[in-house]
Design a protein around this motif. Sequence first.
Motif, mmCIF file in Angstrom:
data_model
loop_
_atom_site.group_PDB
_atom_site.id
_atom_site.type_symbol
_atom_site.label_atom_id
_atom_site.label_comp_id
_atom_site.label_asym_id
_atom_site.label_seq_id
_atom_site.Cartn_x
_atom_site.Cartn_y
_atom_site.Cartn_z
ATOM 1 N N GLU A 25 20.850 -40.775 62.134
ATOM 2 C CA GLU A 25 22.024 -41.254 62.875
ATOM 3 C C GLU A 25 22.292 -42.739 62.605
ATOM 4 O OE1 GLU A 25 24.243 -39.728 64.800
ATOM 5 O OE2 GLU A 25 23.350 -37.716 64.749
ATOM 6 N N CYS A 26 21.248 -43.559 62.830
ATOM 7 C CA CYS A 26 21.489 -45.001 62.717
ATOM 8 C C CYS A 26 20.825 -45.632 61.490
ATOM 9 C CB CYS A 26 21.028 -45.710 63.992
ATOM 10 S SG CYS A 26 19.236 -45.694 64.199
ATOM 11 N N GLY A 27 20.053 -44.887 60.789
ATOM 12 C CA GLY A 27 19.455 -45.399 59.544
ATOM 13 C C GLY A 27 18.227 -46.264 59.740
ATOM 14 N N GLN A 55 9.982 -40.706 66.232
ATOM 15 C CA GLN A 55 11.200 -40.882 67.028
ATOM 16 C C GLN A 55 11.901 -42.148 66.564
ATOM 17 O OE1 GLN A 55 10.007 -40.927 71.148
ATOM 18 N NE2 GLN A 55 10.393 -38.729 71.395
ATOM 19 N N CYS A 56 13.212 -42.188 66.824
ATOM 20 C CA CYS A 56 13.971 -43.393 66.485
ATOM 21 C C CYS A 56 13.714 -44.445 67.579
ATOM 22 C CB CYS A 56 15.454 -43.054 66.394
ATOM 23 S SG CYS A 56 16.468 -44.502 66.092
ATOM 24 N N PRO A 57 13.390 -45.688 67.193
ATOM 25 C CA PRO A 57 13.051 -46.705 68.206
ATOM 26 C C PRO A 57 14.270 -47.263 68.946
ATOM 27 C CG PRO A 57 12.995 -47.661 66.021
ATOM 28 C CD PRO A 57 13.311 -46.209 65.828
ATOM 29 N N ALA A 60 19.764 -46.854 72.042
ATOM 30 C CA ALA A 60 21.133 -46.352 72.156
ATOM 31 C C ALA A 60 21.420 -45.204 71.180
ATOM 32 C CB ALA A 60 22.115 -47.491 71.899
ATOM 33 N N CYS A 61 20.455 -44.927 70.293
ATOM 34 C CA CYS A 61 20.688 -43.901 69.252
ATOM 35 C C CYS A 61 20.509 -42.490 69.836
ATOM 36 C CB CYS A 61 19.706 -44.130 68.105
ATOM 37 S SG CYS A 61 19.822 -42.872 66.833
ATOM 38 N N PRO A 62 21.375 -41.566 69.458
ATOM 39 C CA PRO A 62 21.244 -40.181 69.963
ATOM 40 C C PRO A 62 19.898 -39.546 69.589
ATOM 41 C CG PRO A 62 23.254 -40.423 68.636
ATOM 42 C CD PRO A 62 22.531 -41.726 68.551
HETATM 43 ZN ZN LIG Z 1 18.458 -43.814 65.262
#
Ligand SMILES: [Zn+2]
Length: 363
Positions: A25-27, A55-57, A60-62
Amino acid sequence: MARRSPQGSVVEEVVLDRDDPFCSECGRRMQVRNHRRRRIYSLRGPLLLECKLMQCPHAACPNHRRTFSPEQELTLAMPRWLIGWDVFCWLGHRRFARHWSVPQLRAELLDSYAIVLSEDAIEDYLQRYQCMLAARQQDFGLLKKEYATTRQVVLSIDGLQPEKGHETLYVVRELGRERVWFAKPLLSSATDEIRPLIVQAKDWAERLGCRVRLWMSDKQEAFVTTIARVCPGVPHRYCSNHFLRDLAKPVLELDSHAKVQMRSKIRGLRAIEREVLQARAAAPAGQDKDQERSARTAVTAANGMDVVLDYCAAVRGIINDSQGGPLRPPGLRMSEALGEVRKSLRRNLRLKKGATRKRCWTD
Ligand SMILES: [Zn+2]
């Protein structure tokens, strides 16, 4: 125990990382948040999979709350499975290509690979194997690829009844590519039940861009009427195997009668075997006097007894063999085989004329 993961300390540890550690999603680069440890059986020994869960840190990322497993985990085993793909394929191939029984599969897994699975668990995996195979077989994308250069198909339909009184499995095959298209268990061969199969086959042929050149079946009433209605103008031919079988019916009936007669003549195998086994059990008792001579006769007598047992086994094999089709009826094979045994016995009797009075089987 039915479903226990591999026990013991000799386990190969496999650490699995994600191939793509970046958030879709956010790279951002994802972080390892947790580990999943699971043990599975593989053909090379038990494996301990250490899966790094990411997990994405970015709050705000989905993807922030989603967990990502290593991609490679699925290539080793499905989620919650106790066995790897290699064991799964091994089971499916032995069961369906080589017709091994479930107890046989279980014993072989234990003996050769030290894999402890219950019969229930093996049956479960075999059912999943069948589902996957059926899904693959009916995958239209694959079918389309296979028939990409084909312009016309030859279809056949036949009912297979594994056990009397049970459902009949109707199988539609395409003979050009020698492929089973689909199969369905039906309770009766009524026209209404057969019709959807013929319609589906015709529909598949149309979607593949192929013309139905020919239908083949045993020409049951329901097949004849339904095919004529659904595929008008398409020739419908007798399946040559059924044709031959029907033609040979009177011969096979006589053949079966001859088999019964031959079997009724050959009786008393069990009595002969029992006599031989008893004689063999009693043999060492008489070895005290004149040791050398009696040892020599004991050896030849024992050999002779083995020969008698071998003859009995051969004859039993012959009278229990019911293989053979219309072109090579089983009774004819039985008669030929018994003739060979008779010749062999005569040869032996001629050689040992006067030397032996034991006759294990008279003509
Ligand atoms: Zn992300």
